[in-house]
Enzyme design. Structure first.
Site, PDB file in Angstrom:
ATOM      1  N   SER A  42       1.459   7.554  -7.156  1.00  0.00           N
ATOM      2  CA  SER A  42       1.318   8.969  -6.780  1.00  0.00           C
ATOM      3  C   SER A  42       0.910   9.848  -7.958  1.00  0.00           C
ATOM      4  O   SER A  42       1.020  11.070  -7.877  1.00  0.00           O
ATOM      5  CB  SER A  42       2.647   9.502  -6.245  1.00  0.00           C
ATOM      6  N   GLU A  44       8.607   4.961   4.337  1.00  0.00           N
ATOM      7  CA  GLU A  44       7.844   3.792   4.813  1.00  0.00           C
ATOM      8  C   GLU A  44       8.761   2.829   5.559  1.00  0.00           C
ATOM      9  O   GLU A  44       8.417   2.314   6.634  1.00  0.00           O
ATOM     10  CB  GLU A  44       7.189   3.071   3.626  1.00  0.00           C
ATOM     11  N   SER A  96       9.363   5.826  -5.343  1.00  0.00           N
ATOM     12  CA  SER A  96      10.110   4.571  -5.527  1.00  0.00           C
ATOM     13  C   SER A  96       9.290   3.562  -6.314  1.00  0.00           C
ATOM     14  O   SER A  96       9.831   2.788  -7.100  1.00  0.00           O
ATOM     15  CB  SER A  96      10.548   4.003  -4.187  1.00  0.00           C
ATOM     16  N   CYS A 114      -1.517   3.871   5.466  1.00  0.00           N
ATOM     17  CA  CYS A 114      -2.239   2.841   4.709  1.00  0.00           C
ATOM     18  C   CYS A 114      -2.356   1.556   5.552  1.00  0.00           C
ATOM     19  O   CYS A 114      -1.389   1.149   6.201  1.00  0.00           O
ATOM     20  CB  CYS A 114      -1.482   2.549   3.421  1.00  0.00           C
ATOM     21  N   CYS A 136       2.200  -4.825  -1.348  1.00  0.00           N
ATOM     22  CA  CYS A 136       0.741  -4.634  -1.340  1.00  0.00           C
ATOM     23  C   CYS A 136       0.149  -5.065  -2.677  1.00  0.00           C
ATOM     24  O   CYS A 136       0.812  -5.010  -3.707  1.00  0.00           O
ATOM     25  CB  CYS A 136       0.376  -3.206  -0.975  1.00  0.00           C
TER      26      CYS A 136
HETATM   27  S1  SF4 Z   1       1.011   1.446  -2.659  1.00  0.00           S
HETATM   28 FE1  SF4 Z   1      -0.160  -0.047  -1.477  1.00  0.00          FE
HETATM   29  S2  SF4 Z   1       0.646   0.151   0.596  1.00  0.00           S
HETATM   30 FE2  SF4 Z   1       1.292   1.973  -0.491  1.00  0.00          FE
HETATM   31  S3  SF4 Z   1      -0.311   3.435  -0.059  1.00  0.00           S
HETATM   32 FE3  SF4 Z   1      -0.854   2.435  -1.944  1.00  0.00          FE
HETATM   33  S4  SF4 Z   1      -2.253   0.773  -1.337  1.00  0.00           S
HETATM   34 FE4  SF4 Z   1      -1.129   1.454   0.478  1.00  0.00          FE
END
Ligand code: SF4
Length: 286
Positions: A269, A131, A226, A101, A197
Site C-alpha cells: 500500500s 480480505e 498487515s 484483486c 499471492c
Molecule cells: S497483495 Fe496480492 S492479492 Fe493483495 S491486492 Fe496485491 S496483488 Fe492482489
C-alpha cells in the site's frame, strides 16, 4: 561509503495500483464516488483521494444507511467483500465498480466451492482483516480462521469432517508452511491450497534476503497494513536495526555505528513517492 538498496518489488502491487488508479479515474468524471472501506492502507493516499472528493464508507451500517445521489458509483477495493455486501449493493441505485484483486476472487471461489461441497473451510490469516472477512462471507458451511501455527496445534479437529485449508493472500509463507506441517503431523493433509499471492511471496523473499545483508533496514507502510507488518517481522528477525515507518517523519536513524548497507522495502500500500522520499533522505544522511 554507505550503500542504499531499495527492493525492486517494494510498494504498490498490481491489485492495489489498479484499485487506486480506478478511484482517481472515476473522480475525474465529476460523479459522486464512494469506496467501501479505504481503497489502500495508506493515510497519505486516502487523504488525497478524500480531498479530491472520494467518500469512504467505513462500515456495513454506513452502507446500509446510504441513499446514493443520482449518478453515484461505489468502488470495491482489492480486498474484496462478502457475498452479502453484493446483495446489499443490489438494493441500492448505485453503479458497482469491482476492483477485487483476481488473486482474492480465486480464494473466494475456492472457499465457496469447497464449502458447498460440505467441507470445513480453514483460512490461515488475520480474522479481523477485511480480505479474510470477505472470504468467510463466501462460505456456506463451517469456517474457521487460524492466525498462527499455535492455533493449528490446538485446533479441535473432528474425525467426521473434511477440511480445506487456504491462506490470506498476504500471509507469511513460513508460517503457512508450519501450519501445513502441523496438519500433516496430525493426519490432515488432503486439502491444502497455498493462496499467498505471488506479489507477496516475492516481496517477502526479497525483504528476507536484503535484511540478511543490511546493517539498517527500513520498512515503509501504513500502520494498518498487515502485509507491511509481516514484512517488518521478517526483516526484524534478520536485521536487529529494522525501522517500521509510515512516512519519513517517523524515521529516526542513529549515526553511532558503521553502516555499510541500508535496505529499504515497502508494503503493497506504499506509493512510489514515499519510497523515493525515504531513499533520498537516507542517501543524504549517510
Ligand atoms: S497483495 Fe496480492 S492479492 Fe493483495 S491486492 Fe496485491 S496483488 Fe492482489
Amino acid at each position: 561509503m554507505t550503500e542504499i538498496r531499495v527492493d525492486p518489488s517494494a510498494g504498490f502491487c498490481f491489485g492495489v495500483q489498479r484499485a487506486v488508479d480506478k478511484v482517481y479515474e472515476m473522480l475525474e468524471t465529476g460523479r459522486p464516488i464512494y469506496t467501501y472501506g479505504p481503497v489502500v492502507h495508506n493515510e497519505t493516499v486516502i487523504d488525497d483521494l478524500k480531498a479530491k472528493g472520494a467518500i469512504v464508507l467505513e462500515t456495513e451500517e454506513e452502507l446500509q444507511a446510504l441513499d446514493p445521489p443520482e449518478g453515484a458509483a461505489i468502488i470495491i477495493r482489492a480486498h474484496g467483500i462478502p457475498r452479502r455486501i453484493y446483495e446489499l449493493l443490489e438494493t441500492k441505485h448505485i453503479e458497482v465498480v469491482d476492483c477485487t484483486c483476481p488473486f482474492v476472487i480465486k480464494i473466494q471461489k475456492l472457499a465457496g466451492e469447497h464449502s458447498r461441497a460440505g467441507e470445513h473451510v480453514l483460512i490461515a490469516g488475520n480474522p479481523k482483516h477485511p480480505e479474510v472477512e470477505g472470504i468467510v462471507g463466501w462460505c456456506d458451511g463451517p469456517v474457521d480462521v487460524l492466525e498462527t501455527p499455535e492455533d493449528a496445534e490446538k485446533y479441535p479437529f473432528s474425525e467426521e469432517e473434511t477440511y480445506f485449508l487456504v491462506s490470506q493472500t498476504t500471509y507469511q509463507l513460513n508460517k503457512f508452511t508450519q501450519i501445513v506441517e502441523i496438519f500433516e503431523k496430525r493426519g490432515y493433509n488432503d486439502n491444502v491450497v497455498n493462496t499467498i499471492c505471488s506479489a507477496t511471496q516475492i516481496r517477502q523473499q526479497h525483504a528476507e534476503e536484503l535484511a540478511s545483508e543490511a546493517d539498517v533496514m527500513i520498512v515503509i507502510g501504513g500502520r494498518n497494513s498487515s502485509n507491511t507488518r509481516k514484512l517488518y517481522e521478517i526483516c526484524a528477525a534478520r536485521c536487529p536495526e529494522t525501522h517500521y515507518i509510515q512516512t519519513l517523519d517517523d524515521l529516526h536513524l542513529e549515526r553511532s555505528k558503521i553502516v555499510r548497507l541500508v535496505g529499504i522495502t515497502a508494503g503493497a500500500s506504499t506509493p512510489k513517492k514515499s519510497i523515493e522520499e525515504v531513499q533520498k533522505y537516507v542517501r543524504a544522511y549517510f
